[in-house]
Design a protein around this motif. Structure first.
Motif, PDB file in Angstrom:
ATOM      1  N   HIS A   1      -2.939  -9.325  -3.748  1.00 18.85           N
ATOM      2  CA  HIS A   1      -2.238  -8.950  -2.520  1.00 18.85           C
ATOM      3  C   HIS A   1      -2.819  -7.683  -1.925  1.00 18.85           C
ATOM      4  CE1 HIS A   1       0.942  -6.585  -5.054  1.00 18.85           C
ATOM      5  NE2 HIS A   1       0.271  -5.690  -4.369  1.00 18.85           N
TER       6      HIS A   1
ATOM      7  N   HIS B   1       4.188 -11.413  -3.132  1.00 21.02           N
ATOM      8  CA  HIS B   1       3.664 -11.087  -1.796  1.00 21.02           C
ATOM      9  C   HIS B   1       2.149 -11.150  -1.811  1.00 21.02           C
ATOM     10  CE1 HIS B   1       4.128  -7.118  -3.754  1.00 21.02           C
ATOM     11  NE2 HIS B   1       3.134  -6.688  -3.002  1.00 21.02           N
TER      12      HIS B   1
ATOM     13  N   HIS C   1      -3.672  -0.328  -0.355  1.00 18.13           N
ATOM     14  CA  HIS C   1      -4.205  -0.780  -1.641  1.00 18.13           C
ATOM     15  C   HIS C   1      -4.365  -2.292  -1.653  1.00 18.13           C
ATOM     16  CE1 HIS C   1       0.131  -1.454  -2.853  1.00 18.13           C
ATOM     17  NE2 HIS C   1      -0.390  -2.469  -3.514  1.00 18.13           N
TER      18      HIS C   1
ATOM     19  N   MET D   1      -4.410  -5.514  -4.747  1.00 19.14           N
ATOM     20  CA  MET D   1      -3.897  -5.718  -6.094  1.00 19.14           C
ATOM     21  C   MET D   1      -4.580  -6.899  -6.768  1.00 19.14           C
ATOM     22  SD  MET D   1      -1.868  -7.528  -8.383  1.00 19.14           S
ATOM     23  CE  MET D   1      -1.288  -8.812  -7.289  1.00 19.14           C
TER      24      MET D   1
ATOM     25  N   TYR E   1      -2.011   2.373 -10.518  1.00 22.99           N
ATOM     26  CA  TYR E   1      -2.828   2.477  -9.313  1.00 22.99           C
ATOM     27  C   TYR E   1      -3.951   3.468  -9.576  1.00 22.99           C
ATOM     28  CZ  TYR E   1       0.925   0.308  -6.500  1.00 22.99           C
ATOM     29  OH  TYR E   1       1.868  -0.556  -5.985  1.00 22.99           O
TER      30      TYR E   1
ATOM     31  N   GLU F   1      -4.312  -1.596  -7.117  1.00 27.08           N
ATOM     32  CA  GLU F   1      -3.217  -1.775  -8.077  1.00 27.08           C
ATOM     33  C   GLU F   1      -3.675  -2.832  -9.079  1.00 27.08           C
ATOM     34  OE1 GLU F   1       0.393  -3.393  -6.424  1.00 27.08           O
ATOM     35  OE2 GLU F   1       1.538  -3.046  -8.265  1.00 27.08           O
TER      36      GLU F   1
END
Ligand SMILES: [Fe+2]
Length: 301
Positions: free
Chosen positions: A146, A195, A210, A212, A251, A261
């Protein structure tokens, strides 16, 4: 019916060598070679998932969203055009470079290049092997991972991602920060991943706050956090568990200044039973800025 997953991310960065070390030795992605002016990296059976090009922006340069096949591809292209969004057919050269069957491009309301495609190339003949020994990444139907993007016009952002691309709201985190107005973060899904895109309603120095990547084992989060020392990447937030998707993650700062992340254990969204909720904190525990007594994440923007 819209986007099925985040297929790939492109970055333009000032130090491609540091990025290469960061992605491979740090995060455990596999070098997929230098193609058409970009360094590419993979973390599953697909031929590539992350592209790193040389440039001064030090930011995301494009997002690639996959749809299931030609029917959805054509329907979505017409829908975007009907909504007044400028779409451009991908050239044969671009399709070859991205290694997809078909592709068109458009831009999100703040100018980020969006590529919609289907038919990505797999490289099963050369299985994914992590150079850092990561046991595996959670991708497949949930896609690459994400992204959290900054956005200054949330009405336009919703019109594009929610209404045109058919992302569904998962939940919101409404942060009270000092005396200023509450800061509502919105999280959207397009598959079972909690998400795929989320928005921080601020004008940031970069569009990307960021991205992920999710691994298959909790220990891989700890191993990766330890490896950040060896690749010279600062920890931005220590290991913690998010309030909304329940992911356990840390992170770290990428060589371009925004964060990555790296997490495990996020819950899945089932649209038939999912309830939209709101949260007032980003994390149940942890996610502390190193050296700080703060128990909750505060945007550094
Ligand atoms: Fe995240």
């Amino acid at each position: 019916m819209g986007i099925s997953q985040l297929g790939y991310i492109g970055f333009r960065v000032s130090d491609t060598d540091r990025w290469g070390t960061f992605l491979t030795e740090g995060l455990g992605m596999m070098d997929a070679g230098f193609v058409g002016g970009s360094h590419r990296y993979r973390n599953d059976a697909l031929s590539w998932r992350v592209s790193v090009e040389s440039g001064a922006e030090d930011d995301v340069s494009f997002l690639g969203f996959e749809v299931s096949g030609q029917a959805v591809f054509e329907t979505l292209k017409r829908k975007l055009a009907d909504d007044g969004i400028a779409v451009e057919e991908g050239t044969a050269e671009l399709k070859r470079l991205r290694n997809v069957l078909d592709l068109f491009t458009c831009a999100d309301p703040e100018g980020l290049r969006i590529e919609i495609f289907y038919g990505p190339g797999e490289s099963d003949e050369a299985p994914f092997i992590s150079p850092a020994g990561v046991c595996g990444f959670l991708t497949g139907e949930q896609g690459l991972g994400h992204v959290l993007l900054t956005a200054t016009d949330m009405d336009a952002t919703r019109a594009f991602y929610r209404d045109a691309l058919d992302f569904r709201l998962s939940d919101m985190i409404i942060l009270e920060i000092g005396q200023s107005q509450p800061l509502p973060l919105e999280f959207y899904h397009c598959n079972n991943r909690h998400h795929t895109v989320a928005f921080l309603p601020l004008k940031g120095p970069k569009r990307m706050q960021h991205f992920m990547l999710q691994v298959l084992d909790l220990d891989e989060v700890g191993y990766a956090q330890d490896r950040m020392d060896t690749v010279g990447a600062a920890i931005s937030l220590s290991i913690g568990r998010h309030s909304n998707d329940k992911m356990i993650s840390f992170y770290a700062q990428t060589p371009s200044g925004f964060d990555v992340e790296f997490g495990f254990g996020a819950l899945d969204v089932d649209d038939s039973t999912w309830r939209v909720t709101t949260h007032s904190r980003t994390s149940l525990w942890g996610h502390k800025t190193p050296g700080s007594l703060s128990e909750n994440w505060k945007p550094e923007i």
